[in-house]
Motif scaffolding. Sequence first.
Motif, PDB file in Angstrom:
ATOM      1  N   ILE A  41      -9.162  22.975  -0.129  1.00  0.00           N
ATOM      2  CA  ILE A  41      -8.736  21.558   0.747  1.00  0.00           C
ATOM      3  C   ILE A  41      -7.602  20.977   0.062  1.00  0.00           C
ATOM      4  CG2 ILE A  41     -10.345  20.114  -0.283  1.00  0.00           C
ATOM      5  CD1 ILE A  41     -10.747  18.741   2.188  1.00  0.00           C
ATOM      6  N   SER A  42      -7.439  21.030  -1.256  1.00  0.00           N
ATOM      7  CA  SER A  42      -6.352  20.405  -1.890  1.00  0.00           C
ATOM      8  C   SER A  42      -4.767  21.097  -1.507  1.00  0.00           C
ATOM      9  CB  SER A  42      -6.505  20.197  -3.388  1.00  0.00           C
ATOM     10  OG  SER A  42      -7.791  20.034  -3.748  1.00  0.00           O
ATOM     11  N   ASP A  43      -5.129  22.124  -1.550  1.00  0.00           N
ATOM     12  CA  ASP A  43      -3.910  23.021  -1.027  1.00  0.00           C
ATOM     13  C   ASP A  43      -3.452  22.840   0.351  1.00  0.00           C
ATOM     14  OD1 ASP A  43      -3.720  24.275  -3.711  1.00  0.00           O
ATOM     15  OD2 ASP A  43      -4.754  26.004  -2.948  1.00  0.00           O
ATOM     16  N   ILE A  44      -4.436  22.585   1.425  1.00  0.00           N
ATOM     17  CA  ILE A  44      -4.201  22.469   2.701  1.00  0.00           C
ATOM     18  C   ILE A  44      -3.799  21.010   2.797  1.00  0.00           C
ATOM     19  CG2 ILE A  44      -5.422  22.131   4.943  1.00  0.00           C
ATOM     20  CD1 ILE A  44      -7.364  24.337   3.909  1.00  0.00           C
ATOM     21  N   VAL A  45      -4.101  20.071   2.286  1.00  0.00           N
ATOM     22  CA  VAL A  45      -3.767  18.613   2.389  1.00  0.00           C
ATOM     23  C   VAL A  45      -2.616  18.441   2.040  1.00  0.00           C
ATOM     24  CG1 VAL A  45      -4.057  16.331   1.657  1.00  0.00           C
ATOM     25  CG2 VAL A  45      -5.908  17.660   2.639  1.00  0.00           C
ATOM     26  N   HIS A  46      -2.044  19.311   0.749  1.00  0.00           N
ATOM     27  CA  HIS A  46      -0.778  19.149   0.197  1.00  0.00           C
ATOM     28  C   HIS A  46       0.259  19.994   1.106  1.00  0.00           C
ATOM     29  CE1 HIS A  46       2.293  19.034  -2.929  1.00  0.00           C
ATOM     30  NE2 HIS A  46       2.505  20.317  -2.917  1.00  0.00           N
ATOM     31  N   GLN A  47      -0.013  20.817   1.627  1.00  0.00           N
ATOM     32  CA  GLN A  47       0.768  21.443   2.741  1.00  0.00           C
ATOM     33  C   GLN A  47       0.977  20.515   3.850  1.00  0.00           C
ATOM     34  OE1 GLN A  47      -0.900  25.120   4.248  1.00  0.00           O
ATOM     35  NE2 GLN A  47      -0.229  26.240   2.409  1.00  0.00           N
ATOM     36  N   ALA A  48       0.076  19.765   4.469  1.00  0.00           N
ATOM     37  CA  ALA A  48       0.262  18.813   5.418  1.00  0.00           C
ATOM     38  C   ALA A  48       1.140  17.796   5.118  1.00  0.00           C
ATOM     39  CB  ALA A  48      -1.229  18.210   5.910  1.00  0.00           C
TER      40      ALA A  48
ATOM     41  N   VAL B 139      -6.940  13.277  -8.942  1.00  0.00           N
ATOM     42  CA  VAL B 139      -5.750  12.914  -8.403  1.00  0.00           C
ATOM     43  C   VAL B 139      -5.612  13.644  -6.824  1.00  0.00           C
ATOM     44  CG1 VAL B 139      -3.271  13.391  -8.390  1.00  0.00           C
ATOM     45  CG2 VAL B 139      -4.699  12.850 -10.547  1.00  0.00           C
ATOM     46  N   ASP B 140      -6.078  14.933  -6.728  1.00  0.00           N
ATOM     47  CA  ASP B 140      -6.327  15.305  -5.470  1.00  0.00           C
ATOM     48  C   ASP B 140      -7.325  14.575  -4.659  1.00  0.00           C
ATOM     49  OD1 ASP B 140      -4.319  17.579  -6.425  1.00  0.00           O
ATOM     50  OD2 ASP B 140      -6.099  18.757  -7.200  1.00  0.00           O
ATOM     51  N   GLY B 141      -8.297  14.112  -5.044  1.00  0.00           N
ATOM     52  CA  GLY B 141      -9.424  13.575  -4.209  1.00  0.00           C
ATOM     53  C   GLY B 141      -8.549  12.212  -3.709  1.00  0.00           C
ATOM     54  N   ASP B 142      -7.931  11.632  -4.536  1.00  0.00           N
ATOM     55  CA  ASP B 142      -7.233  10.156  -4.047  1.00  0.00           C
ATOM     56  C   ASP B 142      -6.296  10.509  -2.964  1.00  0.00           C
ATOM     57  OD1 ASP B 142      -8.520   8.956  -6.081  1.00  0.00           O
ATOM     58  OD2 ASP B 142      -6.968   8.826  -7.399  1.00  0.00           O
ATOM     59  N   GLN B 143      -5.441  11.845  -3.154  1.00  0.00           N
ATOM     60  CA  GLN B 143      -4.451  12.086  -2.246  1.00  0.00           C
ATOM     61  C   GLN B 143      -5.228  12.740  -0.869  1.00  0.00           C
ATOM     62  OE1 GLN B 143      -2.279  16.098  -2.508  1.00  0.00           O
ATOM     63  NE2 GLN B 143      -0.647  14.872  -2.795  1.00  0.00           N
ATOM     64  N   ILE B 144      -6.456  13.225  -0.862  1.00  0.00           N
ATOM     65  CA  ILE B 144      -7.129  13.288   0.378  1.00  0.00           C
ATOM     66  C   ILE B 144      -7.629  12.181   0.964  1.00  0.00           C
ATOM     67  CG2 ILE B 144      -9.277  14.675   1.210  1.00  0.00           C
ATOM     68  CD1 ILE B 144      -9.084  16.664  -1.045  1.00  0.00           C
ATOM     69  N   LEU B 145      -8.319  11.294   0.158  1.00  0.00           N
ATOM     70  CA  LEU B 145      -8.698   9.948   0.724  1.00  0.00           C
ATOM     71  C   LEU B 145      -7.551   9.292   1.489  1.00  0.00           C
ATOM     72  CD1 LEU B 145     -10.855   8.396  -1.905  1.00  0.00           C
ATOM     73  CD2 LEU B 145     -11.284   9.186   0.509  1.00  0.00           C
TER      74      LEU B 145
ATOM     75  N   GLN C 226     -16.366  14.088  -3.503  1.00  0.00           N
ATOM     76  CA  GLN C 226     -16.897  13.359  -4.554  1.00  0.00           C
ATOM     77  C   GLN C 226     -16.153  13.003  -5.860  1.00  0.00           C
ATOM     78  OE1 GLN C 226     -19.872  11.543  -3.819  1.00  0.00           O
ATOM     79  NE2 GLN C 226     -19.784  12.537  -1.821  1.00  0.00           N
ATOM     80  N   THR C 227     -14.888  13.483  -5.784  1.00  0.00           N
ATOM     81  CA  THR C 227     -14.117  13.328  -7.083  1.00  0.00           C
ATOM     82  C   THR C 227     -13.178  12.578  -6.662  1.00  0.00           C
ATOM     83  OG1 THR C 227     -14.974  15.520  -7.676  1.00  0.00           O
ATOM     84  CG2 THR C 227     -12.967  14.560  -8.900  1.00  0.00           C
ATOM     85  N   TYR C 228     -12.880  11.271  -6.862  1.00  0.00           N
ATOM     86  CA  TYR C 228     -11.872  10.481  -6.679  1.00  0.00           C
ATOM     87  C   TYR C 228     -11.941   9.275  -7.563  1.00  0.00           C
ATOM     88  CZ  TYR C 228     -15.566   8.327  -3.885  1.00  0.00           C
ATOM     89  OH  TYR C 228     -16.680   7.990  -3.441  1.00  0.00           O
ATOM     90  N   THR C 229     -10.851   8.386  -7.736  1.00  0.00           N
ATOM     91  CA  THR C 229     -10.892   7.180  -8.327  1.00  0.00           C
ATOM     92  C   THR C 229     -11.637   6.124  -7.732  1.00  0.00           C
ATOM     93  OG1 THR C 229      -8.719   7.944  -9.476  1.00  0.00           O
ATOM     94  CG2 THR C 229      -9.200   5.553  -9.580  1.00  0.00           C
ATOM     95  N   PRO C 230     -12.345   5.660  -8.282  1.00  0.00           N
ATOM     96  CA  PRO C 230     -13.153   4.568  -7.345  1.00  0.00           C
ATOM     97  C   PRO C 230     -12.398   3.156  -6.912  1.00  0.00           C
ATOM     98  CG  PRO C 230     -14.527   5.232  -9.391  1.00  0.00           C
ATOM     99  CD  PRO C 230     -13.123   5.561  -9.399  1.00  0.00           C
ATOM    100  N   GLU C 231     -11.354   2.978  -7.744  1.00  0.00           N
ATOM    101  CA  GLU C 231     -10.120   1.725  -7.275  1.00  0.00           C
ATOM    102  C   GLU C 231      -9.493   1.949  -6.168  1.00  0.00           C
ATOM    103  OE1 GLU C 231     -11.128   1.831 -11.831  1.00  0.00           O
ATOM    104  OE2 GLU C 231     -10.618   3.103 -10.325  1.00  0.00           O
TER     105      GLU C 231
END
Length: 1125
Positions: free
Chosen positions: A642-649, A688-694, A715-720
């Motif tokens: 999903i990280s690669d797909i979001v990065h492409q988008a 970092v990828d989780g923050d990008q997806i959010l 479930q992997t992202y920065t809470p801030e």
Amino acid sequence: MVKVYKCHNFKSQNVIQVDNEPVALFAHQDKLFVATQNCCVFIYKFLANHKHQKTNAFATEARAQQLLFNNTGNYVATLEVKYSRRQTFYAVKVYLNWQLATDANSTRSCVRLANHDHSLKLSSLADDQLQVIDIPCSKEVTCISSCQKTGNLVIVQREKTTFYQVVEKSFSNSEKTYVDVVVFLELDWSFVVKSISFCENYVAVASEEEAQVVRLLYAETNKQTEDTDILKQFPSVTRRRVSSVLSKLSIGTDKDRHPDSFQSHTSKHGLLGSSRSSINASPALSASSLNKFGFDAFNKIDDDENFVTWNFDETDEKVDFDGGSFLGRRGVKKRQSKTVVLKTLQEIAQRDLLLADIPKHEDLRGGGHSTLGDLTVATVLYKRSSSTTDSWKFIQLQPTYLSDNVRPAVSDWYREIPVQSSVYSSLIGMSCLLSSSRVGTMYNLWAKISDISHYKYTSDAHQLITDGNLLYIMNEKGLEIYSSRCNAAAIHNSEDWNGITKAYPSANLEICLLGAHPFIGATQITLADNAVILLSKVETSSHRNDESIWSLYALEKCTVSELFKDMVNYGTRNTNSAAHLHMLQESHMIIRNALIGQHTKDEHLLDLYRESCGLLGEYYSKPDAENFKMCLPYYLMSGLSISDIVHQAIIYKQQSKKTTPYCYGKGFSYFLNYVLFQDEEPFNILEVDGDQILEVCEEVIPDRISEVILFSRLQTYTPEVALKILQTQMKHRTSIDEKHSPVDMVALACLHLKLCDPEPAHVALASIPQRELTKICICHHRLLHQDFTELSPLSQLMRCHCPQVLITSMVALHDTGMISLDLAIRLLQGKQEEDTRFRNNHIKEYLEKILEDNQRKYAFEDAAILLCEMYVKRIIHEIYPTEKQRLSASAQCKTTGYFGSRFSWLDDLPPFKGVFSVRQPCLYLRSSSPTTARKTHMAAPTPTLSKHGTCSCALCHEDLVKLQSMLCSPCCSETVATKVLSLLETSTSILGWDALWMLCKIRSKVTDTFKALVQKYPAVILSYGTSVLGSDPGLWSNYLNEVVQMNKMQAESPDENAEIYFKSFQGILKHLTDVLELRDFLQILPDEGNMLFFLPYITECQEKEKSKQLLNIIRKKGEHLQHYI
């Protein structure tokens, strides 16, 4: 419509040197067979590095007009023609041991007639000779063909087609074997066959005006049985009656010539896909028979398609055959109805099948194998050229197999059914290409008969051939390459493409012209595995004679990966979105088709396949893509994270320079909504990828940002970062007067907990109605635990401020089977030692809720043992409820589920002092206001023994009351009682020990309690007996004896309890007169006593027994009278 996308290229072009002018070509795998004018056949083998090598050569008797090689039979067959002044001679030769022939002039050969065993000598069959089998033909031979899988050979002589099988025979009185060719079938068609294609049990033939495909169906036994395999592929259709307009016409010559054709629809000659089947249906004339008398089957004589036979006689029954009649199944009688049934559009579309004549067949099986069962010839496809189309020129069958085994030995491919190969069971598709010189159509013959694609050539085609992926057309300009849908149709037949997790382009996708390669004077083409062989000739005239300049080219095919890359690059360069998509689909099908039948995984092809899926997913994710839902299956099949797909988008957004929320496209949004909330393991990605997806979700699915934080696989992202995004969305909703949902507040609380800030988390949690919070926790159990190992921070917060929500949710999850009893206790216990588990009020409340519902009886035993153990230990350690618990607790013990009603006599046993003491208000409740009391978490003062006594209310002894309720329950088993009794033996000084000991003994050995109870608690003698002993005379006898003995002792030395004992004795006698029969009552009376004292009780018992007897007599007579009334 044919689209032109010229992206096909050959890797190399080489010239094959041949000693003489070629007249016939045939290629298979890595071999090329060339027949020349000087009556020779040369065999070449293609090597690596664009090279080829001549390996074999042998001479033929006459010039070969047609040449073919069969890999399964390992023979070369030629159609040889000799010309004389008076006559032309045709012969078909089969060359065996051709590998031994290295020189056309020096090779020894042995010629013998096919299936002439009587003239064959053992000495004539030498292993070092070229074996030639001559199949003499008395009539003109139009063409020959063979099936590469079965090894069968077919010879066409005008209307007659003869099928041969290569068999292994042995000499009499000898173990030596030899190979021969024997005939096993003849088919007579209603037209002159110009071209034929033969594969497995499919036979496709064509004349200039008619084309027909039939299927040869062999029954396995003489009795006609149902062919289940055929039924699966060709489901029967409802047969209708047809008009009898043509039934009065009688053309004798045609009927005499084909007597079976007029009854083929009801005889064993079936019609696949036909809508005409009735034993008295009109015999519609075939196209060929109409032409003989000058009729146009489509214009002059029209069969009334709406003709229906009406039957008004309900008693009249007629036999109606269903769609499987061609398999020889027994007709099922069906009652004719008065309903008028018109033809369906599908049946009208299959009108051509009604005009097809089933070819007459003659089963000539033999040749060393058993012959069983009948043969049925079923028409699969019939087409007739019309005035708007050219005459038929070419027909080819193209099979598709899941596996392709190596060539078996001759003895191994003997089969009872001669038209089925060893890989017949892996056949997943059969297509037929039918073409004129300018247009062609590809038909799917598997399952539902349908046309797949249509071709329109740029100029008149001289020859065409397909390999399943591509269609090669040779015309006067050279060679044209079109896409083909044969394998695509087979893939749709063999796999379930649901469009959600798996997808594949439609087999009806428009075909395209992929390449055009000019050649001057192209006359013949043939296909090898890695090359296209093309023969070109240019006629030149001189003053002496006509000569031809010829060249034989080997055009090396590009590999699958190279063709894939060329297609993708062509589509990428094309600014037209439709062209881009079409090339992506074409390249995807090329790669997917290459994976069919592979026994070992080709990692390179799999990588290309995943790349192709990713490119299609990326295309459908764009804003302007139609059918955007296809983004999901292609992305899933691509294997991209999903990280690669979001990065492409994100890259696409930056390149497109769009700022609207819809720049990602509906397909991308659809993909995120699906993949984020799949019921699978969380994503293993970096923060970092989780923050990008959010951040992307904030733009794509802003309404579900809380659900993404709470429930998704992310479930992997920065809470801030997540908190900032969530607060931004909540402020936006507040600005448009939209209330915050409970899910928003739960997400807010979870993020504050992750930031170790419990106060705002408590405020957010307190704003949620407990009912809504419970629903959320039940629907999304992962909120309550961390990978089933410990309670989540949210659960810990609820444990402090709303424990009932947590406990209720855990019980509900137990009911659904999500969290078991042991797991729930382990989660609630946490890091607490097991020895101190009895102090955990949440575990106690959880077990109590489990035992409150009878629907959880399957868990009663385990939960009851655990809870009883907790109660006993709490009583031993004198754990009293807090003041807050006293205020919120109910004075009445529940009597549902496992908890039963306490025996009344328990209220008179210590620590209680009667029913009023149990129900009195607690003496230890503080006099402060309820508000202050609810905020207090300290335990109330521990009751101490004093001259004023202790508080004996039910609140102070809640654990004891509940434990007594469980032991009084009918659900209580001896196992539970034994467990409690073993715990009581370790501490005999606890409050209520006597009551608990008696309750446990009641489950095991009740007689042990009689003496202790009579001596210690005379006030409960009567109530104990009435509630425990029931109507058992033996128990009552023992119990009464203890009471009698105590009365005797009181008579000798009376005390303050003497009157109580005597009244208890009288009460027992009074009670026994109601529950025992007179005979039992007399037996349990003491031997010593005054008769006058017992006489009233005896009289009363007798009267009650007689009353019961009289009542039974009246009831029986009443039932007897009611029966007669």
